[in-house]
Design a protein around this motif. Sequence first.
Motif, PDB file in Angstrom:
ATOM      1  N   ASP A 111       9.200   4.598  -0.022  1.00  0.00           N
ATOM      2  CA  ASP A 111       8.118   4.459  -0.778  1.00  0.00           C
ATOM      3  C   ASP A 111       6.848   5.041  -0.221  1.00  0.00           C
ATOM      4  N   LEU A 112       6.979   6.201   0.680  1.00  0.00           N
ATOM      5  CA  LEU A 112       5.625   6.865   1.030  1.00  0.00           C
ATOM      6  C   LEU A 112       5.170   8.132   0.147  1.00  0.00           C
ATOM      7  N   HIS A 113       6.235   8.506  -0.360  1.00  0.00           N
ATOM      8  CA  HIS A 113       5.983   9.720  -1.081  1.00  0.00           C
ATOM      9  C   HIS A 113       5.746   9.435  -2.789  1.00  0.00           C
ATOM     10  N   GLY A 114       6.128   8.015  -3.108  1.00  0.00           N
ATOM     11  CA  GLY A 114       6.226   7.591  -4.461  1.00  0.00           C
ATOM     12  C   GLY A 114       6.064   6.347  -4.549  1.00  0.00           C
ATOM     13  N   ASN A 115       6.448   5.789  -5.771  1.00  0.00           N
ATOM     14  CA  ASN A 115       5.938   4.434  -6.065  1.00  0.00           C
ATOM     15  C   ASN A 115       4.742   3.874  -6.361  1.00  0.00           C
ATOM     16  N   VAL A 116       3.957   3.842  -5.344  1.00  0.00           N
ATOM     17  CA  VAL A 116       2.488   3.587  -5.364  1.00  0.00           C
ATOM     18  C   VAL A 116       1.551   4.398  -4.157  1.00  0.00           C
ATOM     19  N   ALA A 117       0.495   5.079  -4.631  1.00  0.00           N
ATOM     20  CA  ALA A 117      -0.475   5.265  -3.494  1.00  0.00           C
ATOM     21  C   ALA A 117      -0.981   4.458  -2.766  1.00  0.00           C
ATOM     22  N   GLU A 118      -1.388   4.761  -1.799  1.00  0.00           N
ATOM     23  CA  GLU A 118      -1.778   3.634  -0.715  1.00  0.00           C
ATOM     24  C   GLU A 118      -3.113   3.921  -0.042  1.00  0.00           C
ATOM     25  N   TRP A 119      -4.058   2.630   0.098  1.00  0.00           N
ATOM     26  CA  TRP A 119      -5.106   2.816   0.834  1.00  0.00           C
ATOM     27  C   TRP A 119      -5.067   3.101   2.151  1.00  0.00           C
ATOM     28  N   ALA A 152       2.789   8.459  -6.565  1.00  0.00           N
ATOM     29  CA  ALA A 152       3.088   7.371  -7.169  1.00  0.00           C
ATOM     30  C   ALA A 152       3.944   7.497  -8.345  1.00  0.00           C
ATOM     31  N   TRP A 153       4.361   6.619  -8.854  1.00  0.00           N
ATOM     32  CA  TRP A 153       5.161   6.415 -10.136  1.00  0.00           C
ATOM     33  C   TRP A 153       4.898   7.691 -11.166  1.00  0.00           C
ATOM     34  N   ASN A 154       3.596   7.751 -11.070  1.00  0.00           N
ATOM     35  CA  ASN A 154       3.127   8.784 -12.241  1.00  0.00           C
ATOM     36  C   ASN A 154       2.616  10.166 -11.682  1.00  0.00           C
ATOM     37  N   SER A 155       3.060  10.343 -10.359  1.00  0.00           N
ATOM     38  CA  SER A 155       2.682  11.485  -9.664  1.00  0.00           C
ATOM     39  C   SER A 155       3.571  12.824  -9.887  1.00  0.00           C
ATOM     40  N   ILE A 156       3.176  14.009 -10.204  1.00  0.00           N
ATOM     41  CA  ILE A 156       4.204  15.146 -10.018  1.00  0.00           C
ATOM     42  C   ILE A 156       4.353  15.246  -8.608  1.00  0.00           C
ATOM     43  N   ALA A 157       5.579  16.130  -8.424  1.00  0.00           N
ATOM     44  CA  ALA A 157       5.890  16.332  -6.951  1.00  0.00           C
ATOM     45  C   ALA A 157       5.000  16.879  -6.099  1.00  0.00           C
ATOM     46  N   PHE A 158       4.250  17.869  -6.593  1.00  0.00           N
ATOM     47  CA  PHE A 158       3.041  18.558  -5.961  1.00  0.00           C
ATOM     48  C   PHE A 158       2.155  17.384  -5.177  1.00  0.00           C
ATOM     49  N   HIS A 159       1.824  16.405  -6.077  1.00  0.00           N
ATOM     50  CA  HIS A 159       1.064  15.374  -5.519  1.00  0.00           C
ATOM     51  C   HIS A 159       1.475  14.209  -4.822  1.00  0.00           C
ATOM     52  N   SER A 160       2.931  14.457  -4.350  1.00  0.00           N
ATOM     53  CA  SER A 160       3.595  13.599  -3.674  1.00  0.00           C
ATOM     54  C   SER A 160       4.013  13.907  -2.286  1.00  0.00           C
ATOM     55  N   ARG A 161       3.521  15.371  -1.926  1.00  0.00           N
ATOM     56  CA  ARG A 161       3.600  15.801  -0.675  1.00  0.00           C
ATOM     57  C   ARG A 161       2.820  14.950   0.400  1.00  0.00           C
ATOM     58  N   SER A 162       3.585  15.200   1.809  1.00  0.00           N
ATOM     59  CA  SER A 162       3.036  14.449   2.800  1.00  0.00           C
ATOM     60  C   SER A 162       1.509  14.696   3.113  1.00  0.00           C
ATOM     61  N   SER A 163       0.883  15.800   2.950  1.00  0.00           N
ATOM     62  CA  SER A 163      -0.422  16.335   3.180  1.00  0.00           C
ATOM     63  C   SER A 163      -1.333  15.807   2.069  1.00  0.00           C
ATOM     64  N   ARG A 164      -0.976  15.375   0.911  1.00  0.00           N
ATOM     65  CA  ARG A 164      -1.617  14.940  -0.162  1.00  0.00           C
ATOM     66  C   ARG A 164      -2.758  13.785   0.192  1.00  0.00           C
ATOM     67  N   ARG A 165      -3.989  14.140  -0.095  1.00  0.00           N
ATOM     68  CA  ARG A 165      -4.996  12.950   0.278  1.00  0.00           C
ATOM     69  C   ARG A 165      -6.242  13.016  -0.759  1.00  0.00           C
ATOM     70  N   ILE A 166      -6.552  11.995  -1.149  1.00  0.00           N
ATOM     71  CA  ILE A 166      -7.561  11.920  -2.034  1.00  0.00           C
ATOM     72  C   ILE A 166      -8.709  10.762  -1.617  1.00  0.00           C
ATOM     73  N   GLY A 167     -10.002  10.855  -2.210  1.00  0.00           N
ATOM     74  CA  GLY A 167     -10.718   9.501  -1.690  1.00  0.00           C
ATOM     75  C   GLY A 167     -11.121   9.006  -2.969  1.00  0.00           C
ATOM     76  N   ALA A 168     -11.329   7.827  -2.909  1.00  0.00           N
ATOM     77  CA  ALA A 168     -11.751   6.726  -3.978  1.00  0.00           C
ATOM     78  C   ALA A 168     -12.732   5.803  -3.626  1.00  0.00           C
ATOM     79  N   SER A 169     -13.600   5.317  -4.576  1.00  0.00           N
ATOM     80  CA  SER A 169     -14.523   4.454  -4.317  1.00  0.00           C
ATOM     81  C   SER A 169     -13.946   2.938  -3.627  1.00  0.00           C
ATOM     82  N   PRO A 170     -14.258   2.331  -2.836  1.00  0.00           N
ATOM     83  CA  PRO A 170     -13.583   1.056  -2.421  1.00  0.00           C
ATOM     84  C   PRO A 170     -13.619   0.049  -3.284  1.00  0.00           C
TER      85      PRO A 170
END
Length: 189
Positions: A111-119, A152-170
């Motif tokens: 579940d690293l490319h999908g299911n849920v994104a992870e902190w 995540a479960w609602n991510s398109i394939a492009f957003h599920s690639r190994s290099s995908r990274r985003i930032g979010a408020s803690p």
Amino acid sequence: EFTWRNAGFTQTDEHPVVNVSWNDATAFCKWLSQKEEAVFRLPTEAEWEYCCRAGTATRYSSGDEFRTLRLCENVADASAPKGDKTLEWNDQYPLTSPVCTFEANPFGFFDLHGNVAEWCSDWYSANYYRTVPQSDPLGPEVGLARVVRGGAWNSIAFHSRSSRRIGASPNHRSPDIGFRVVREAESSR
């Protein structure tokens, strides 16, 4: 209104936790460390990507083509409740799936490319990786956002690639973000 106790949709103990902030995730790691008398923490961004890539150099640990995600990840396919359903298959999980439902990657992680994104533990900087050594970077020392990795479960394939990274408020919580923990080896303490 939604928390890890009430995700806004049906979850069981077999599903990944969602609607947890980075602050919630680190508080859990602190609680677990005290309970188990061992050190538990969020992975660094570099550790997370190493485990996700699993020795590969492709977009996904399963290959370069998004179709390879079919057997190994829960992403936005034909079962998705809304949004961009670019994947033609239906995995029967429109939201989260029980952990370990799909095939593991070559290192045995699920579940690293999908299911849920992870902190991750690192502070986020959009250009950080362009200016630092490529061997085990620890991330910026300060910042406004924390790193979230994976699809995540609602991510398109492009957003599920190994290099995908985003930032979010803690403090940010979302039904598509969870976390996993790392247990430090005895010798690293």
